[in-house]
Scaffold this active site. Sequence first.
Site, short mmCIF file in Angstrom:
data_model
loop_
_atom_site.label_atom_id
_atom_site.label_comp_id
_atom_site.label_asym_id
_atom_site.label_seq_id
_atom_site.Cartn_x
_atom_site.Cartn_y
_atom_site.Cartn_z
N LYS A 116 0.89 -1.12 0.05
CA LYS A 116 0.06 0.06 0.26
C LYS A 116 0.85 1.18 -0.09
O LYS A 116 0.56 2.38 -0.52
CB LYS A 116 -0.94 -0.09 1.19
CG LYS A 116 -2.09 -1.00 1.10
CD LYS A 116 -3.14 -0.72 2.30
CE LYS A 116 -4.00 -1.91 2.56
NZ LYS A 116 -4.89 -2.20 1.93
N GLU A 200 -2.74 6.75 8.29
CA GLU A 200 -3.65 7.81 7.48
C GLU A 200 -4.64 8.34 8.49
O GLU A 200 -5.07 8.07 9.50
CB GLU A 200 -4.62 6.87 6.46
CG GLU A 200 -4.01 6.56 5.26
CD GLU A 200 -4.79 5.79 4.32
OE1 GLU A 200 -5.87 5.53 4.49
OE2 GLU A 200 -4.36 5.04 3.29
N ARG A 291 -6.68 -7.72 -9.60
CA ARG A 291 -7.52 -9.11 -9.66
C ARG A 291 -8.78 -8.71 -9.95
O ARG A 291 -9.09 -7.52 -9.95
CB ARG A 291 -7.33 -9.85 -8.37
CG ARG A 291 -7.77 -9.23 -7.28
CD ARG A 291 -7.68 -9.94 -6.03
NE ARG A 291 -8.06 -9.15 -4.86
CZ ARG A 291 -8.91 -8.63 -4.36
NH1 ARG A 291 -10.08 -8.61 -4.96
NH2 ARG A 291 -8.89 -7.89 -3.23
P1 ADP Z 1 -7.86 -3.71 2.76
O1 ADP Z 1 -6.85 -3.78 1.73
O2 ADP Z 1 -7.69 -4.37 4.19
O3 ADP Z 1 -9.47 -3.95 2.27
P2 ADP Z 1 -8.46 -0.83 2.34
O4 ADP Z 1 -7.36 -0.08 2.48
O5 ADP Z 1 -8.94 -1.38 1.22
O6 ADP Z 1 -7.96 -2.24 3.36
O7 ADP Z 1 -9.68 -0.24 3.40
C1 ADP Z 1 -10.63 -1.09 3.72
C2 ADP Z 1 -11.80 0.01 4.18
O8 ADP Z 1 -11.58 0.65 5.45
C3 ADP Z 1 -12.20 1.07 3.29
O9 ADP Z 1 -13.28 0.37 2.43
C4 ADP Z 1 -12.91 2.03 4.20
O10 ADP Z 1 -14.06 1.85 4.73
C5 ADP Z 1 -11.93 1.79 5.39
N1 ADP Z 1 -10.90 3.07 5.22
C6 ADP Z 1 -9.74 2.86 4.51
N2 ADP Z 1 -9.01 4.04 4.92
C7 ADP Z 1 -9.72 4.94 5.45
C8 ADP Z 1 -9.43 6.29 6.12
N3 ADP Z 1 -8.41 6.79 5.70
N4 ADP Z 1 -10.50 6.77 6.65
C9 ADP Z 1 -11.72 6.18 7.20
N5 ADP Z 1 -11.96 4.96 6.79
C10 ADP Z 1 -10.85 4.12 5.75
#
Ligand code: ADP
Length: 669
Positions: A116, A200, A291
């Site tokens: 990431k 973040e 994917r």
């Molecule tokens: P993973 O790869 O583990 O699925 P993601 O980065 O895709 O993680 O994030 C999964 C979920 O977490 C997002 O869909 C959102 O709901 C929440 N999320 C991610 N980043 C943030 C953020 N900066 N602030 C609030 N919610 C977040």
Amino acid sequence: MFGKVLIANRGEIACRVMGTLRRLGIRSAAIYSEADAQAAHVAMADEAHLIGPAPAVESYLDIAAVLAAAKRAEAEAIHPGYGFLSENAVFAEACAEAGMVFIGPPADAIRAMGSKSAAKTMMEQAGVPLVPGYHGDNQDLGLLAAEANQIGFPVLIKATAGGGGKGMRIVERPEDFDEALAGAKREALAAFGDERVLIEKYLTKPRHIEVQIFADTHGNAVHLFERDCSIQRRYQKVMEEAPAPGMTPERRDEMGASAVAAARACGYVGAGTVEFIAEDDAYYFMEMNTRLQVEHPVTEMIAGQDLVEWQVRVALGEALPCSQDELSIAGHAIEVRLYAEDTARDFLPATGNLARLRFPVEGPHVRVDSGVRQGDTVSHHYDPMIAKLIVWERDRDTALGRLRAALSATEIVGVTTNLPFLAAIAAHSAYGAAEIDTGFIARHRDDLVLESMPVGDEVLAVACLAELLHRRTESGAAAEQSSEPFSPWHDTTGWRLNIDTHSRLAFRDGETETVVTVYYRADGYELALNGKQVRASGELGQDGDLLVEFNGRRFPAAVVRLDGDLIVLLRGRTFRLHLVDPLESVADEAESTGRVVAPMPGKVVQLYVKPGEAVQRGAPLIVLEAMKMEHRLSAEMDGIVAEVFYGTGDLVAEGAELMILKERDAGAA
Ligand code: ADP
């Protein structure tokens, strides 16, 4: 075209991929673990190869075993599905070395997007907007804490190698940062073998909006619009829809262009998803998934395209089937993920045997992607998703109506699922009004996680009728085999010498016991319960199917027998009743309530309490790691910790007694 493709996956996605391969005239080879010998994807394939024991690391994640199977099958290409090896650059390279086409992006693109933090750095350079945060290599604890302060609380800690919501922690206050960091690192290490994290700004009311992209080897790249995946629990999607409610054409073009820029930045080929988090008027890049996504069907439904066919064509070196101008959106699609899980226990994965499984009838408006059949076992070895239901209609409101109907036509007995929870979301007025963001489930939890419905008189009467018809069938069968088929001992009309022809059946629902008095009539039964009387007759069919007639009114139901209980399915709802055996002892009623039991097999990773310590109801007791996620078990009563049977690092079996709490008074002496 390819002659044969091996699908390096299992469950619904393996079946879904095979469906397209079959349509294209390509033969499919499945792989399976010892636990999956009877699985649906094995039965559906043209041939199937055993690759190892149940644990995924020894089978579906074993690159050498998968490639050996592909060689044996003489497959020309490998489709990885999602999960397992789908985002594994080493696997993508190994396929090429073995002379097989990997149906996915180039290994370099997987690698670039696999971290990431590295992905964020690359996107920053490509001019794609990012959430404010820290994604550097320096992982010094003091530095991370300082960065968190700099960003401003609340912050979100994420595993750099993360996925599936694992290794994520929201931190509201600076004083909680260290513990949360330790937890995130522990979970990240367990799940990905990499404990690095990024930080973040935590957005408090965002929406998850992602864009489907596709690129070919001729330099073409398009997007196939967006999906809104804001309905999540534990950061994992449970419901997705396309298009995103409220999306304007301008915003769609802008996000689409950002997504295509992201794809071009990493030299992408094939199907990918660029995930954004959007709040107010801003949207930020979160990550790119290299994917096919679980939720790709909603895009297929609104775009009228088969994304697996696109993947196959791109892998063959063909140009994309459509240009951006040729793609358009028609109607609205919603997908729900049916999981074997217990919503009331923080969505803990559930296991069991699917004693009854019914899905809605498929057609142009309803699609069911499933990899299980009635009689299959949902085990703790793999992802607990049972199926995806996808509906399509001309607009969102009508699609929602379809969804509610599809959910109420779905029946699952034998495994606890999120079906009632999904139905509650689909029926919720805020969801209907598209007031959605990633906090939807947490905010409406009390409306969505329903206590089981009390059993009404009609349900009791249905259970009773099913039991009577069942007994009649059983005794009929017994009489046929008996040497005295006309013996009065086979009679189940309740006939007794010199006594009125009636009998009693007792049912228990939690604490409540209801006795039904049954009078036997020439054309059926008369049931008396709670001061009411109903004339009942009916027919028992296959698998517990039941046609009921009460006072001349007919309707269908189903009653399934499970571990001495009767499961009644009526008008989209499920009820569980215990049929009281008159000889059953009422002894072990007063079972200790203080036993803390492992809800699934796992490893103890943290203990919050020691023997002798006082705890209050709701206090954290122990953290178990199971299916690579941490599950915290809390005290269900106020009390004293009497005994703790396991230590950190111990492996525990499902049902293992972890500790015992006793009431405070009892411990006072
Ligand atoms: P993973 O790869 O583990 O699925 P993601 O980065 O895709 O993680 O994030 C999964 C979920 O977490 C997002 O869909 C959102 O709901 C929440 N999320 C991610 N980043 C943030 C953020 N900066 N602030 C609030 N919610 C977040």
